[in-house]
Design an enzyme around this catalytic site. Structure first.
Site, PDB file in Angstrom:
ATOM      1  N   ASP A   1       0.872  -1.175   0.000  1.00  0.00           N
ATOM      2  CA  ASP A   1       0.000   0.000   0.000  1.00  0.00           C
ATOM      3  C   ASP A   1       0.908   1.224   0.000  1.00  0.00           C
ATOM      4  O   ASP A   1       1.735   1.385   0.908  1.00  0.00           O
ATOM      5  CB  ASP A   1      -0.872  -0.045   1.270  1.00  0.00           C
TER       6      ASP A   1
ATOM      7  N   ASN B   1       1.277   5.928 -10.516  1.00  0.00           N
ATOM      8  CA  ASN B   1      -0.038   5.838 -11.183  1.00  0.00           C
ATOM      9  C   ASN B   1      -1.188   5.610 -10.201  1.00  0.00           C
ATOM     10  O   ASN B   1      -2.306   6.060 -10.452  1.00  0.00           O
ATOM     11  CB  ASN B   1      -0.003   4.699 -12.216  1.00  0.00           C
TER      12      ASN B   1
ATOM     13  N   TYR C   1     -10.286  15.422  -5.133  1.00  0.00           N
ATOM     14  CA  TYR C   1      -9.485  14.807  -6.201  1.00  0.00           C
ATOM     15  C   TYR C   1      -8.702  15.890  -6.961  1.00  0.00           C
ATOM     16  O   TYR C   1      -7.498  15.729  -7.233  1.00  0.00           O
ATOM     17  CB  TYR C   1     -10.441  14.066  -7.143  1.00  0.00           C
TER      18      TYR C   1
HETATM   19  P1  NAD Z   1      -8.322   2.291 -11.353  1.00  0.00           P
HETATM   20  O1  NAD Z   1      -9.186   2.575 -10.167  1.00  0.00           O
HETATM   21  O2  NAD Z   1      -8.855   1.424 -12.439  1.00  0.00           O
HETATM   22  O3  NAD Z   1      -6.920   1.661 -10.867  1.00  0.00           O
HETATM   23  C1  NAD Z   1      -6.184   2.235  -9.814  1.00  0.00           C
HETATM   24  C2  NAD Z   1      -5.263   1.181  -9.203  1.00  0.00           C
HETATM   25  O4  NAD Z   1      -4.561   1.801  -8.110  1.00  0.00           O
HETATM   26  C3  NAD Z   1      -6.029  -0.003  -8.637  1.00  0.00           C
HETATM   27  O5  NAD Z   1      -5.452  -1.213  -9.077  1.00  0.00           O
HETATM   28  C4  NAD Z   1      -5.907   0.177  -7.126  1.00  0.00           C
HETATM   29  O6  NAD Z   1      -5.921  -1.043  -6.402  1.00  0.00           O
HETATM   30  C5  NAD Z   1      -4.559   0.878  -7.017  1.00  0.00           C
HETATM   31  N1  NAD Z   1      -4.425   1.578  -5.737  1.00  0.00           N
HETATM   32  C6  NAD Z   1      -5.346   2.380  -5.139  1.00  0.00           C
HETATM   33  N2  NAD Z   1      -4.892   2.769  -3.932  1.00  0.00           N
HETATM   34  C7  NAD Z   1      -3.667   2.205  -3.758  1.00  0.00           C
HETATM   35  C8  NAD Z   1      -2.701   2.236  -2.723  1.00  0.00           C
HETATM   36  N3  NAD Z   1      -2.917   2.919  -1.588  1.00  0.00           N
HETATM   37  N4  NAD Z   1      -1.558   1.547  -2.885  1.00  0.00           N
HETATM   38  C9  NAD Z   1      -1.310   0.850  -4.025  1.00  0.00           C
HETATM   39  N5  NAD Z   1      -2.195   0.789  -5.044  1.00  0.00           N
HETATM   40  C10 NAD Z   1      -3.355   1.452  -4.931  1.00  0.00           C
HETATM   41  O7  NAD Z   1      -7.869   3.712 -11.899  1.00  0.00           O
HETATM   42  P2  NAD Z   1      -7.412   4.169 -13.375  1.00  0.00           P
HETATM   43  O8  NAD Z   1      -8.578   4.725 -14.079  1.00  0.00           O
HETATM   44  O9  NAD Z   1      -6.578   3.133 -14.027  1.00  0.00           O
HETATM   45  O10 NAD Z   1      -6.490   5.431 -12.980  1.00  0.00           O
HETATM   46  C11 NAD Z   1      -5.091   5.350 -12.829  1.00  0.00           C
HETATM   47  C12 NAD Z   1      -4.562   6.752 -12.534  1.00  0.00           C
HETATM   48  O11 NAD Z   1      -4.952   7.659 -13.584  1.00  0.00           O
HETATM   49  C13 NAD Z   1      -5.104   7.354 -11.223  1.00  0.00           C
HETATM   50  O12 NAD Z   1      -4.068   8.122 -10.613  1.00  0.00           O
HETATM   51  C14 NAD Z   1      -6.219   8.258 -11.714  1.00  0.00           C
HETATM   52  O13 NAD Z   1      -6.481   9.298 -10.804  1.00  0.00           O
HETATM   53  C15 NAD Z   1      -5.632   8.774 -13.024  1.00  0.00           C
HETATM   54  N6  NAD Z   1      -6.653   9.258 -13.966  1.00  0.00           N
HETATM   55  C16 NAD Z   1      -7.592   8.422 -14.511  1.00  0.00           C
HETATM   56  C17 NAD Z   1      -8.528   8.937 -15.406  1.00  0.00           C
HETATM   57  C18 NAD Z   1      -9.576   8.070 -16.075  1.00  0.00           C
HETATM   58  O14 NAD Z   1     -10.359   8.613 -16.868  1.00  0.00           O
HETATM   59  N7  NAD Z   1      -9.639   6.778 -15.822  1.00  0.00           N
HETATM   60  C19 NAD Z   1      -8.516  10.286 -15.719  1.00  0.00           C
HETATM   61  C20 NAD Z   1      -7.572  11.100 -15.135  1.00  0.00           C
HETATM   62  C21 NAD Z   1      -6.628  10.582 -14.271  1.00  0.00           C
END
Ligand code: NAD
Length: 446
Positions: free
Chosen positions: A260, A287, A352
């Site tokens: 984590d 990420n 956020y």
């Molecule tokens: P997602 O929720 O599908 O995946 C996020 C991953 O991070 C998950 O596997 C989760 O278990 C892991 N995670 C969460 N908390 C954690 C912790 N404390 N320690 C270790 N791992 C942890 O999200 P996503 O859509 O793939 O987004 C990835 C990144 O991109 C994030 O930072 C998100 O804010 C950013 N983002 C996503 C979007 C979008 O449209 N999906 C847009 C802008 C930014």
């Protein structure tokens, strides 16, 4: 999550109906393919001067067909608008109008790239007006393109010239399928740091990278692309996602580490794992991220604090440890996930947006610490990307979010991953402290 509308307007009868009804018709984007690294078709280089000559030679060295004048009705793959010598707003006219006259000849999935200098570095108001004018022209032009074409710019800062490796890297990225969902953006090259790769398809050969939040979504895609580019990849996620994490690690012949990232010892565990398995750590991709959306009027401390803790506080703490560790390479690269919500704001996302705007602040302030060692830190700000995170949005909001970009569709995790791999490469060392949006030129907010 699949975009059914996108498939419908690109197939058979429904394509014709959409055309007749004048409905938005997002194109299927031309993405990375190993056999076609660059967009096919001649590149028209507009503008005079040393930069135009030097970039034409670079394109020829990549076996591109280069034109210095348009041939009527010849299909073009790309148009390069070289405007770095513009000294007054009047100087923008010739190149812009020549580009406009060739737009109908730009093939679907074509590319426009401007090359200019930063307005903030101009010596006099007329030059600043000309340079800032490139910004307005490029961003408007990107809104006008259709058929999956994009327009982006390269800014030569701090006296950097076209021979800088990062100019070549940025141009290669922007002229390739790897930048399919990047439009209306500028990449600033601030130094001549960096090295051209021997193979543009193996830009991370021999590097060791860690990707947090890699069990699914964008993180899993980043791990795949970094592996494709030749890196050894350590994938990190919370223990609860252990099974999915192991599957990703197996697929890319990498190693999995369940941790984590909010734990105080997260960086030490990553460093120890990297040292033991690979002897070093060259690339860190922050990420992992979470959303806990609520209007501020209904926000509680647990939602606010958890988002700040995961999305930004953990990264600040880990970066301090990486920077003082001998395992993290002196010329290491860090890339963090921001978000367009951190730039433009978004209703229901004050927590956020605070965390993602915080990433942008962190990246800008950390860049000068890394530059003297040959390292870099940058952020990628995705817009609407098709993942589990966005699949949780209400259906109508999701449809609207998809169409409200110049490319009229959401991006794919791989689009974000490609931008990250570009910034993580040695060739991009001259790009430092920047935020690159991967949002299809999202029209909401900034
Ligand atoms: P997602 O929720 O599908 O995946 C996020 C991953 O991070 C998950 O596997 C989760 O278990 C892991 N995670 C969460 N908390 C954690 C912790 N404390 N320690 C270790 N791992 C942890 O999200 P996503 O859509 O793939 O987004 C990835 C990144 O991109 C994030 O930072 C998100 O804010 C950013 N983002 C996503 C979007 C979008 O449209 N999906 C847009 C802008 C930014």
């Amino acid at each position: 999550m699949t975009d059914t509308y996108l498939s419908l307007v690109n197939s058979g009868l429904t394509k014709e109906i959409a055309k007749k009804l004048g409905l938005p018709r997002p194109a299927i984007l031309r993405r990375y393919h190993p056999s076609k690294p660059l967009i096919p078709g001649p590149v028209l280089v507009l503008g005079k001067g040393e930069t135009a000559d030097s970039l034409s030679s670079l394109l020829l060295s990549w076996d591109q067909d280069v034109r210095r004048h348009a041939t009527p009705r010849e299909k073009l793959g790309a148009i390069l608008m070289v405007l770095d010598e513009a000294a007054t707003p009047e100087d923008l006219g010739a190149v812009s109008l020549d580009a406009g006259a060739s737009l109908r000849d730009l093939a679907a999935g074509g590319r426009i790239v401007t090359v200019s200098r930063p307005a903030a570095e101009a010596q006099d108001p007329a030059a600043a007006a000309a340079r800032q004018g490139v910004d307005g022209t490029l961003r408007s032009l990107a809104h006008e393109l259709r058929g999956g074409s994009t327009a982006n710019g390269i800014v030569l800062a701090n006296g950097t010239d076209a021979s800088a490796p990062s100019v070549a890297a940025a141009l290669h990225f922007l002229l390739s399928g790897r930048s399919a969902y990047v439009s209306g953006q500028f990449i600033t090259v601030g130094s001549a740091a960096g090295e051209i790769p021997q193979d543009w398809n193996a830009s991370l050969a021999g590097k060791t990278a860690v990707v947090t939040g890699a069990a699914r979504g964008i993180g899993a895609s980043i791990a795949r692309v970094l592996h494709r580019e030749g890196a050894n990849v350590i994938v990190v996620d919370v223990p609860a996602a252990g099974e999915q994490l192991a599957a990703v690690a197996n697929e890319i012949h990498g190693t999995a580490l369940q941790v984590d990232i909010t734990r105080d010892d997260a960086a030490d565990r990553i460093l120890a794992h990297a040292a033991e398995r690979y002897g070093r750590l060259d690339i860190v991709i922050h990420n992992a991220g979470i959303t806990r959306d609520k209007l501020l009027a209904n926000m509680d401390a647990s939602r606010w604090d958890s988002v700040i803790a995961v999305n930004v506080a953990s990264q600040l703490r880990m970066n301090s440890r990486f920077l003082e560790s001998e395992t993290f390479s002196p010329d290491g690269r860090i890339v963090s996930l921001a978000s367009t919500s951190g730039i433009a704001g978004n209703r229901g996302q004050t927590n956020y947006a605070a965390s993602k705007a915080g990433i942008i602040g962190m990246v800008r302030a950390t860049a000068p610490l890394l530059a003297p060692r040959g390292g870099s830190i940058n952020a990628v700000a995705p817009g609407f990307i098709e993942t589990d995170m966005t699949a949780r949005m209400p259906a109508l909001t999701r449809q609207v979010a998809r169409r409200l970009s110049s490319l009229q569709q959401g991006g794919k995790p791989v689009d974000v991953a490609e931008a990250i791999a570009f910034l993580a490469s040695d060739a991009a060392a001259g790009v430092n402290g920047q935020v690159l949006r991967v949002c299809g030129q999202n029209m909401v907010g900034a």
